[in-house]
Motif scaffolding. Structure first.
Motif, PDB file in Angstrom:
ATOM      1  N   GLY A 135       0.813  -1.211   0.000  1.00 38.97           N
ATOM      2  CA  GLY A 135       0.000   0.000   0.000  1.00 38.97           C
ATOM      3  C   GLY A 135       0.842   1.255   0.000  1.00 38.97           C
ATOM      4  O   GLY A 135       0.519   2.239  -0.685  1.00 38.97           O
ATOM      5  N   LEU A 136       1.932   1.243   0.766  1.00 38.37           N
ATOM      6  CA  LEU A 136       2.834   2.390   0.777  1.00 38.37           C
ATOM      7  C   LEU A 136       3.527   2.558  -0.568  1.00 38.37           C
ATOM      8  O   LEU A 136       3.637   3.666  -1.101  1.00 38.37           O
ATOM      9  CB  LEU A 136       3.877   2.221   1.892  1.00 38.37           C
ATOM     10  CG  LEU A 136       3.361   2.323   3.332  1.00 38.37           C
ATOM     11  CD1 LEU A 136       4.443   1.925   4.318  1.00 38.37           C
ATOM     12  CD2 LEU A 136       2.864   3.736   3.642  1.00 38.37           C
ATOM     13  N   THR A 137       3.974   1.445  -1.138  1.00 38.48           N
ATOM     14  CA  THR A 137       4.680   1.494  -2.426  1.00 38.48           C
ATOM     15  C   THR A 137       3.785   2.035  -3.527  1.00 38.48           C
ATOM     16  O   THR A 137       4.221   2.817  -4.382  1.00 38.48           O
ATOM     17  CB  THR A 137       5.184   0.090  -2.802  1.00 38.48           C
ATOM     18  OG1 THR A 137       6.111  -0.354  -1.798  1.00 38.48           O
ATOM     19  CG2 THR A 137       5.866   0.093  -4.162  1.00 38.48           C
ATOM     20  N   GLU A 182      -2.367   7.355   0.480  1.00 36.78           N
ATOM     21  CA  GLU A 182      -2.236   8.800   0.320  1.00 36.78           C
ATOM     22  C   GLU A 182      -3.621   9.441   0.246  1.00 36.78           C
ATOM     23  O   GLU A 182      -4.466   9.043  -0.553  1.00 36.78           O
ATOM     24  CB  GLU A 182      -1.439   9.125  -0.941  1.00 36.78           C
ATOM     25  CG  GLU A 182       0.023   8.669  -0.870  1.00 36.78           C
ATOM     26  CD  GLU A 182       0.775   8.924  -2.159  1.00 36.78           C
ATOM     27  OE1 GLU A 182       0.208   9.578  -3.062  1.00 36.78           O
ATOM     28  OE2 GLU A 182       1.918   8.449  -2.268  1.00 36.78           O
ATOM     29  N   ARG A 183      -3.836  10.418   1.119  1.00 37.00           N
ATOM     30  CA  ARG A 183      -5.104  11.166   1.169  1.00 37.00           C
ATOM     31  C   ARG A 183      -6.306  10.266   1.465  1.00 37.00           C
ATOM     32  O   ARG A 183      -7.438  10.598   1.139  1.00 37.00           O
ATOM     33  CB  ARG A 183      -5.334  11.950  -0.138  1.00 37.00           C
ATOM     34  CG  ARG A 183      -4.261  12.993  -0.428  1.00 37.00           C
ATOM     35  CD  ARG A 183      -4.543  13.741  -1.706  1.00 37.00           C
ATOM     36  NE  ARG A 183      -4.582  12.842  -2.855  1.00 37.00           N
ATOM     37  CZ  ARG A 183      -3.501  12.401  -3.483  1.00 37.00           C
ATOM     38  NH1 ARG A 183      -2.287  12.759  -3.071  1.00 37.00           N
ATOM     39  NH2 ARG A 183      -3.614  11.597  -4.521  1.00 37.00           N
ATOM     40  N   ARG A 184      -6.048   9.102   2.067  1.00 33.18           N
ATOM     41  CA  ARG A 184      -7.143   8.216   2.494  1.00 33.18           C
ATOM     42  C   ARG A 184      -6.955   7.868   3.961  1.00 33.18           C
ATOM     43  O   ARG A 184      -5.846   7.556   4.389  1.00 33.18           O
ATOM     44  CB  ARG A 184      -7.170   6.919   1.678  1.00 33.18           C
ATOM     45  CG  ARG A 184      -7.591   7.084   0.235  1.00 33.18           C
ATOM     46  CD  ARG A 184      -7.807   5.737  -0.427  1.00 33.18           C
ATOM     47  NE  ARG A 184      -8.270   5.914  -1.800  1.00 33.18           N
ATOM     48  CZ  ARG A 184      -7.501   5.786  -2.875  1.00 33.18           C
ATOM     49  NH1 ARG A 184      -6.225   5.457  -2.737  1.00 33.18           N
ATOM     50  NH2 ARG A 184      -8.007   5.971  -4.074  1.00 33.18           N
ATOM     51  N   ARG A 185      -8.038   7.867   4.728  1.00 27.34           N
ATOM     52  CA  ARG A 185      -7.964   7.422   6.114  1.00 27.34           C
ATOM     53  C   ARG A 185      -8.172   5.920   6.171  1.00 27.34           C
ATOM     54  O   ARG A 185      -8.935   5.347   5.387  1.00 27.34           O
ATOM     55  CB  ARG A 185      -9.026   8.123   6.972  1.00 27.34           C
ATOM     56  CG  ARG A 185      -8.850   9.622   7.086  1.00 27.34           C
ATOM     57  CD  ARG A 185      -7.471  10.007   7.643  1.00 27.34           C
ATOM     58  NE  ARG A 185      -7.213   9.449   8.962  1.00 27.34           N
ATOM     59  CZ  ARG A 185      -7.555  10.025  10.098  1.00 27.34           C
ATOM     60  NH1 ARG A 185      -8.197  11.182  10.102  1.00 27.34           N
ATOM     61  NH2 ARG A 185      -7.261   9.458  11.268  1.00 27.34           N
ATOM     62  N   VAL A 186      -7.492   5.307   7.111  1.00 26.92           N
ATOM     63  CA  VAL A 186      -7.608   3.860   7.327  1.00 26.92           C
ATOM     64  C   VAL A 186      -8.043   3.618   8.763  1.00 26.92           C
ATOM     65  O   VAL A 186      -7.467   4.183   9.702  1.00 26.92           O
ATOM     66  CB  VAL A 186      -6.281   3.139   7.039  1.00 26.92           C
ATOM     67  CG1 VAL A 186      -6.428   1.634   7.300  1.00 26.92           C
ATOM     68  CG2 VAL A 186      -5.818   3.392   5.603  1.00 26.92           C
ATOM     69  N   VAL A 187      -9.053   2.816   8.919  1.00 26.62           N
ATOM     70  CA  VAL A 187      -9.515   2.352  10.232  1.00 26.62           C
ATOM     71  C   VAL A 187      -9.194   0.863  10.287  1.00 26.62           C
ATOM     72  O   VAL A 187      -9.548   0.115   9.374  1.00 26.62           O
ATOM     73  CB  VAL A 187     -11.023   2.601  10.410  1.00 26.62           C
ATOM     74  CG1 VAL A 187     -11.516   2.015  11.724  1.00 26.62           C
ATOM     75  CG2 VAL A 187     -11.316   4.096  10.336  1.00 26.62           C
ATOM     76  N   ALA A 223       5.892   1.306   9.670  1.00 23.49           N
ATOM     77  CA  ALA A 223       4.568   1.288  10.293  1.00 23.49           C
ATOM     78  C   ALA A 223       3.749   2.485   9.796  1.00 23.49           C
ATOM     79  O   ALA A 223       4.260   3.607   9.713  1.00 23.49           O
ATOM     80  CB  ALA A 223       4.697   1.337  11.813  1.00 23.49           C
ATOM     81  N   PRO A 224       2.491   2.265   9.445  1.00 21.85           N
ATOM     82  CA  PRO A 224       1.674   3.362   8.911  1.00 21.85           C
ATOM     83  C   PRO A 224       1.357   4.384  10.000  1.00 21.85           C
ATOM     84  O   PRO A 224       1.252   4.050  11.178  1.00 21.85           O
ATOM     85  CB  PRO A 224       0.406   2.643   8.445  1.00 21.85           C
ATOM     86  CG  PRO A 224       0.313   1.437   9.330  1.00 21.85           C
ATOM     87  CD  PRO A 224       1.738   1.008   9.577  1.00 21.85           C
ATOM     88  N   GLU A 225       1.182   5.605   9.593  1.00 27.51           N
ATOM     89  CA  GLU A 225       0.856   6.671  10.535  1.00 27.51           C
ATOM     90  C   GLU A 225      -0.579   7.159  10.324  1.00 27.51           C
ATOM     91  O   GLU A 225      -1.116   7.132   9.217  1.00 27.51           O
ATOM     92  CB  GLU A 225       1.827   7.838  10.380  1.00 27.51           C
ATOM     93  CG  GLU A 225       3.248   7.493  10.798  1.00 27.51           C
ATOM     94  CD  GLU A 225       4.087   8.734  11.037  1.00 27.51           C
ATOM     95  OE1 GLU A 225       4.092   9.245  12.184  1.00 27.51           O
ATOM     96  OE2 GLU A 225       4.745   9.189  10.079  1.00 27.51           O
ATOM     97  N   ASN A 226      -1.158   7.572  11.447  1.00 28.81           N
ATOM     98  CA  ASN A 226      -2.479   8.201  11.459  1.00 28.81           C
ATOM     99  C   ASN A 226      -3.612   7.238  11.106  1.00 28.81           C
ATOM    100  O   ASN A 226      -4.687   7.675  10.703  1.00 28.81           O
ATOM    101  CB  ASN A 226      -2.526   9.428  10.544  1.00 28.81           C
ATOM    102  CG  ASN A 226      -3.510  10.472  11.050  1.00 28.81           C
ATOM    103  OD1 ASN A 226      -3.704  10.631  12.256  1.00 28.81           O
ATOM    104  ND2 ASN A 226      -4.137  11.184  10.130  1.00 28.81           N
TER     105      ASN A 226
END
Length: 404
Positions: A244-246, A251-256, A273-276
């Motif tokens: 997902g990062l690659t 980007e510009r999406r929130r993840v729950v 590790a993903p942030e936010n």
């Protein structure tokens, strides 16, 4: 040699081990035997810390004189993540090892298999971890109780935060078995109640432990959601995050994300590790209540390591069983079942009760967001969500659990 390899060898070497006191006083009448079944080799990140804390708890109980003068002894078995093996091992523990009760379980479909065995054979099963709601609702039975906050409960906690986001277009990704399917179903239903304007534009259900992360990420991106609900964990989560990062999915999406704030799942990602992300998890280094600080210090002294969420679950399972045994002062199965109903004990996270109506405990979870600190992922802006506040009312439970 990595810590993971050492841990895996420890698990393999001890899969059939008995954890008890020295041989003195081990006459059958002086020992309470617990049969513990878990997916040790299949899920070592969670279950090695779980077993370490289980060992610590048994040592503490026995050092304090046992339960009403009787020592605890654990017979461990490894189901390798296979329901059929779990059922076979349950029979072996009951019939050959003469255990007084069964415990453990990690994967939901394995936990359901053990619960069915317990019901058919009228044996108490104190389930530690299996998160499926079916364990206490649609397939709940007299003999099965569950400690960990369920899929429904944790989804309800996350929906409180998800409903505040401006996002209207959602996608989901979850492992294709009972736990993942249940999590997606509840998240969609609960978020739909809170936000009728929300739509779900994509679902991905990769096979547990075999995610094709690139294809999964590509499919989610093609649906162009504004937010994503993630249920993957362990190696699947690591692969999903990296792809997902690659590919810019986040980007510009929130993840729950369910469970992602647990250190056993954040640690392997290190500075990736993903942030936010909004998550349920365990900020072990930041929780300073007296109960947690005492547990954390004891765990670090015993194992020269910090606890994971699995550590809390293992420790509290033993302490719940010990509290029940003190209350009943017997190993008669029917009396132990009655003793579990309404049982209250002091957990690492605070007071917990096993509800009589559905045998679900009120253990809660921490909800917050992921951040990077010192090159590793952890949680910030977290709060403890008490499980008793995230369960449906009794009339709904009775409809969900016909046996009640």
């Amino acid at each position: 040699m990595t810590a993971w390899v050492i841990g895996r060898r420890q698990i393999l070497a001890g899969a059939g081990a008995v954890l008890a006191a020295p041989a003195i006083g081990r006459a059958q009448g002086d020992v309470i035997r617990i049969g513990e079944i878990n997916s040790y080799t299949a899920q070592p990140a969670f279950l090695l810390p779980y077993r370490n804390a289980w060992t610590l708890a048994v040592e503490q109980v026995n050092a304090a004189g046992g339960v009403n003068g009787r020592r605890l002894e654990t017979v461990f078995r490894d189901d390798a993540g296979r329901p059929e093996d779990a059922v076979r091992l349950a029979g072996e523990l009951v019939n050959a090892e003469k255990v007084h009760l069964l415990s453990g379980g990690f994967l939901s479909h394995v936990g359901l298999a053990i619960a069915d065995y317990a019901n058919q054979n009228r044996r108490l099963y104190v389930a530690s971890e299996p998160l499926t709601d079916a364990l206490v609702w649609s397939r709940g039975n007299r003999y099965t109780f569950r400690l960990r906050a369920s899929t429904y409960m944790q989804c309800a906690m996350l929906v409180e935060e998800a409903a505040k986001l401006p996002a209207k277009r959602w996608a989901t990704v979850a492992p294709n078995y009972e736990y993942g399917q249940s999590a997606v179903r509840w998240f969609k239903e609960l978020l739909g109640r809170a936000r009728p304007d929300v739509t779900f534009v994509a679902e991905q259900f990769p096979a547990l432990g075999r995610i094709d992360a690139g294809a999964t990420v590509q499919a989610l991106a093609a649906a162009n959601p504004e937010a994503i609900f993630n249920v993957t964990f362990a190696a699947d989560l690591t692969n999903f995050v990296r792809q997902g990062l690659t590919r810019g999915l986040f980007e510009r999406r929130r993840v729950v994300s369910l469970l992602t704030g647990e250190p056993e799942y954040l640690d392997p990602l290190q500075d990736e590790a993903p942030e936010n992300w909004i998550v349920t998890g365990y900020p072990w280094e930041q929780v300073n209540t007296p109960e947690h600080a005492s547990f954390r210090d004891a765990y670090r002294r015993r194992w020269n390591d910090y606890p994971r969420l699995g550590s809390v679950v293992g420790y509290d399972t033993v302490m719940a069983i010990a509290a029940m045994l003190r209350k009943t002062n017997t190993t008669d199965t029917e009396a132990m079942v009655e003793g579990m109903k309404g049982l209250q004990f002091q957990s690492v996270f605070g007071p917990v009760e096993f509800r009589a109506i559905d045998h679900q405990s009120t253990m809660g979870a921490f909800v917050g967001r992921t951040v990077l600190r010192n090159g590793r992922g952890t949680m910030a802006d977290w709060r403890y969500a008490d499980g008793k506040n995230y369960l449906p009312p009794d009339d709904v439970v009775r409809a969900l659990r016909p046996q009640s």
